[in-house]
Design a protein around this motif. Sequence first.
Motif, mmCIF file in Angstrom:
data_model
loop_
_atom_site.group_PDB
_atom_site.id
_atom_site.type_symbol
_atom_site.label_atom_id
_atom_site.label_comp_id
_atom_site.label_asym_id
_atom_site.label_seq_id
_atom_site.Cartn_x
_atom_site.Cartn_y
_atom_site.Cartn_z
ATOM 1 N N LEU A 187 30.882 49.608 -17.494
ATOM 2 C CA LEU A 187 31.499 50.073 -16.058
ATOM 3 C C LEU A 187 31.691 49.440 -15.318
ATOM 4 N N VAL A 188 32.391 48.763 -14.265
ATOM 5 C CA VAL A 188 31.922 48.174 -12.939
ATOM 6 C C VAL A 188 32.056 49.506 -12.012
ATOM 7 N N GLU A 189 30.719 49.316 -11.167
ATOM 8 C CA GLU A 189 30.840 50.384 -9.897
ATOM 9 C C GLU A 189 31.214 49.724 -8.664
ATOM 10 N N GLY A 190 31.508 48.841 -8.388
ATOM 11 C CA GLY A 190 32.163 47.828 -7.488
ATOM 12 C C GLY A 190 31.126 46.897 -6.877
ATOM 13 N N LEU A 191 31.308 46.683 -5.416
ATOM 14 C CA LEU A 191 30.610 45.138 -4.903
ATOM 15 C C LEU A 191 28.734 45.661 -5.267
ATOM 16 N N SER A 192 28.574 44.553 -5.549
ATOM 17 C CA SER A 192 26.685 44.349 -5.546
ATOM 18 C C SER A 192 26.425 44.410 -3.882
ATOM 19 N N LYS A 193 25.240 45.572 -4.317
ATOM 20 C CA LYS A 193 24.602 46.013 -2.990
ATOM 21 C C LYS A 193 23.800 44.243 -2.259
ATOM 22 N N LYS A 194 23.337 43.866 -3.357
ATOM 23 C CA LYS A 194 23.045 42.509 -2.474
ATOM 24 C C LYS A 194 23.362 40.969 -2.978
ATOM 25 N N ALA A 195 22.955 40.434 -2.138
ATOM 26 C CA ALA A 195 24.156 39.082 -2.298
ATOM 27 C C ALA A 195 22.705 38.856 -3.729
ATOM 28 N N HIS A 196 22.854 38.243 -4.693
ATOM 29 C CA HIS A 196 22.273 37.860 -5.289
ATOM 30 C C HIS A 196 22.325 36.291 -5.960
ATOM 31 N N ILE A 197 21.496 35.352 -6.115
ATOM 32 C CA ILE A 197 22.077 34.003 -6.206
ATOM 33 C C ILE A 197 22.303 33.696 -7.916
ATOM 34 N N PRO B 80 34.388 38.437 -5.502
ATOM 35 C CA PRO B 80 33.180 38.665 -4.597
ATOM 36 C C PRO B 80 32.211 39.008 -5.843
ATOM 37 N N GLN B 81 30.919 39.504 -5.788
ATOM 38 C CA GLN B 81 29.819 39.463 -6.555
ATOM 39 C C GLN B 81 29.763 41.245 -6.929
ATOM 40 N N LEU B 82 30.203 42.163 -7.596
ATOM 41 C CA LEU B 82 30.208 43.133 -8.757
ATOM 42 C C LEU B 82 29.018 43.032 -9.065
ATOM 43 N N VAL B 83 29.042 44.369 -9.479
ATOM 44 C CA VAL B 83 28.050 44.928 -10.401
ATOM 45 C C VAL B 83 28.614 46.189 -11.391
ATOM 46 N N GLY B 84 28.356 46.229 -12.854
ATOM 47 C CA GLY B 84 28.738 47.570 -13.430
ATOM 48 C C GLY B 84 27.230 47.530 -14.275
ATOM 49 N N ARG B 85 27.641 48.814 -15.090
ATOM 50 C CA ARG B 85 26.262 48.797 -16.278
ATOM 51 C C ARG B 85 26.323 49.661 -17.509
ATOM 52 N N THR B 86 26.112 48.563 -18.222
ATOM 53 C CA THR B 86 26.212 48.974 -19.132
ATOM 54 C C THR B 86 26.255 50.202 -20.230
ATOM 55 N N ALA B 87 26.642 50.875 -21.249
ATOM 56 C CA ALA B 87 25.941 52.478 -21.793
ATOM 57 C C ALA B 87 24.181 52.339 -22.277
ATOM 58 N N THR C 23 18.413 37.112 -16.730
ATOM 59 C CA THR C 23 17.593 37.814 -16.958
ATOM 60 C C THR C 23 17.201 38.274 -16.184
ATOM 61 N N SER C 24 16.512 38.770 -15.243
ATOM 62 C CA SER C 24 15.364 39.485 -13.890
ATOM 63 C C SER C 24 14.938 40.677 -15.149
ATOM 64 N N PRO C 25 13.689 41.020 -14.879
ATOM 65 C CA PRO C 25 13.086 42.675 -15.439
ATOM 66 C C PRO C 25 14.729 43.837 -15.048
ATOM 67 N N LEU C 26 15.174 43.902 -13.773
ATOM 68 C CA LEU C 26 16.073 45.244 -13.823
ATOM 69 C C LEU C 26 17.306 44.109 -13.631
ATOM 70 N N THR C 27 17.433 43.586 -13.950
ATOM 71 C CA THR C 27 19.173 43.126 -13.481
ATOM 72 C C THR C 27 19.258 41.720 -14.254
ATOM 73 N N LEU C 28 21.005 42.138 -15.275
ATOM 74 C CA LEU C 28 21.054 41.455 -15.698
ATOM 75 C C LEU C 28 22.109 40.709 -15.121
ATOM 76 N N PHE C 29 22.554 39.164 -15.298
ATOM 77 C CA PHE C 29 23.898 38.111 -14.327
ATOM 78 C C PHE C 29 24.581 37.840 -16.213
ATOM 79 N N GLY C 30 25.341 37.687 -14.927
ATOM 80 C CA GLY C 30 26.187 36.800 -16.300
ATOM 81 C C GLY C 30 28.250 35.977 -14.937
ATOM 82 N N ARG C 31 28.118 36.688 -17.006
ATOM 83 C CA ARG C 31 29.635 35.705 -16.194
ATOM 84 C C ARG C 31 30.919 36.486 -16.807
ATOM 85 N N LEU C 32 31.561 37.290 -16.028
ATOM 86 C CA LEU C 32 32.813 37.753 -16.690
ATOM 87 C C LEU C 32 33.461 36.449 -17.604
#
Length: 504
Positions: free
Chosen positions: A438-448, A457-464, A489-498
């Motif tokens: 579920l997409v929450e909006g713009l990611s607060k940090k610009a991740h590489i 833009p870079q978005l952030v969402g959460r899985t169930a 992946t990093s310990p607290l964040t997953l990165f991916g492709r829409l």
Amino acid sequence: MKSEISNLKLSVKSYGCQMNKLDTALVISALQDAGFSLTASVKDADVVLINTCSVREHAEQRVISQLGHLKHIKINKPDLVVAVIGCMAQRLGDKLLEHEAVNIVCGPTQIPQIAGLLKQALEKNEKCLAVTEKILLKTSESQNQTLETFESTYGIESSTNFHNSTIHSQYQHDKSLPHHKLRQSSVKIGAGQIPSQAFVRAMRGCNNFCTYCIVPYVRGPEVCRPPDLIIEQIKKLASEGIKQVTLLGQTVNSYKYEKNGRTWCLADLLDAAAAIEGIEWLRFVTSYPSEEFFDDILHVMAASPKVCNYLHLPAQSGSDKILRAMNRHYSAAWYLELLEKARTIVPGIAIAGDFIVGFPGETEDDFQATVELLTKARYKNSFIFKYSPRPGTTADKRLKDTVPPEVKQKRIAALLTVQEKVSGQLSRDFLGNQVKVLVEGLSKKAHINTAGGKNNPQLVGRTATDYIVVFNGPYSLTGQFANVKITKTSPLTLFGRLIKDFDL
Ligand code: 5AD
Ligand code: SF4
């Protein structure tokens, strides 16, 4: 003298947990109804409202330093009204009102009065105190009724749960803005809520009296809201486009309400909420490790695709001696069995924990027991805190804060390192998988993260299961579900492709 509320600007700052964020959202909605408009700048504001948290000393210190800053602003702006609401207001009462910067002190039980208090302060230039005197006693029927009316009136608009809506829609249409501008522009006014998601209180207060905890002293005894009103509220939110509801309570899994000879528990609430059209995901926080209703809740989770497979179940310590001193009613072994049961009934469930390090009397052996529990528990993530003595709690009155600050610091760092390792391993299991977020909006940090459309833009969402997923995608996905293929992946964040529909 200011009396025209319709021209007045309100600046809001909110500290603390989801419960506090919900209170902030309700208060903002009530004050907008009373004619206030929001501003992100204190300099433009006629009223500054600070919703406070008392759980740790650090949160209170931040408010005190902010009040120091406001005192200076008031030298050139003597008409500025400062209202301190929430747990710290209840805890400190008239002592807080003595602060030069403060006009209003209003406890969590008095928030329905906030518009009236502000009017009084603005018109008569008076200091106002509204707190509950004997908060440990049962709250009165009329008090509960007032809170209930306030909750049902202001907790039903999706805008209550998302105050960025005007700013948000403005940028939805402005595709010309560069990404960093987009990010800056999602100014956090209000409680910083997320579109299409809402928080709904299931219960107030707490009866548990963990010896370190201030909550029962500032939020009073446990009161469960009537199930029909909760369900009614969720129906209204769903009709406004809300897709995810999180039920809130300090020990939400112990929700219990007797009605017409039937006992409603959290599992019943989840079941009834899952039947509401438009609601797609249901969550609940926070749970207390307890057998009561546990199986029922897990079975609903396993059976309903709408109930997210996520449990926040604080252990606080892995040492039985410390758990006893904390007045937590379980042992470390029993707690781990509970997790095992959860994983058997709901395979793939993600579990998060809370820990306090440096509780009075915590030896190196006790701490090692915590490390052991955390390792065995395989939490998706843990919130780890240094013990902070809270005035009036049993631990503060009876136990000396024996663990030196540098030892607390060392233990928190060590525990975080162990958790990071576990989180890293669990995250890595997602590599190559496709997840629904579920997409929450713009990611607060610009991740590489260059996977996927650079024009988005870079978005952030959460899985169930509450994993944070960062990916590039159109801003218009905010508040919508999306499928993402995990590429890093990093310990607290997953990165991916829409994944576009045509990729499926
Ligand atoms: N000191 C440190 N952490 C605390 N918490 C609650 N009270 C204290 C305290 N006095 C932590 C607990 C709780 C979380 C919300 O805050 O871990 O689960
Ligand atoms: Fe505080 Fe314990 Fe109640 Fe949680 S269960 S709010 S830690 S007293």
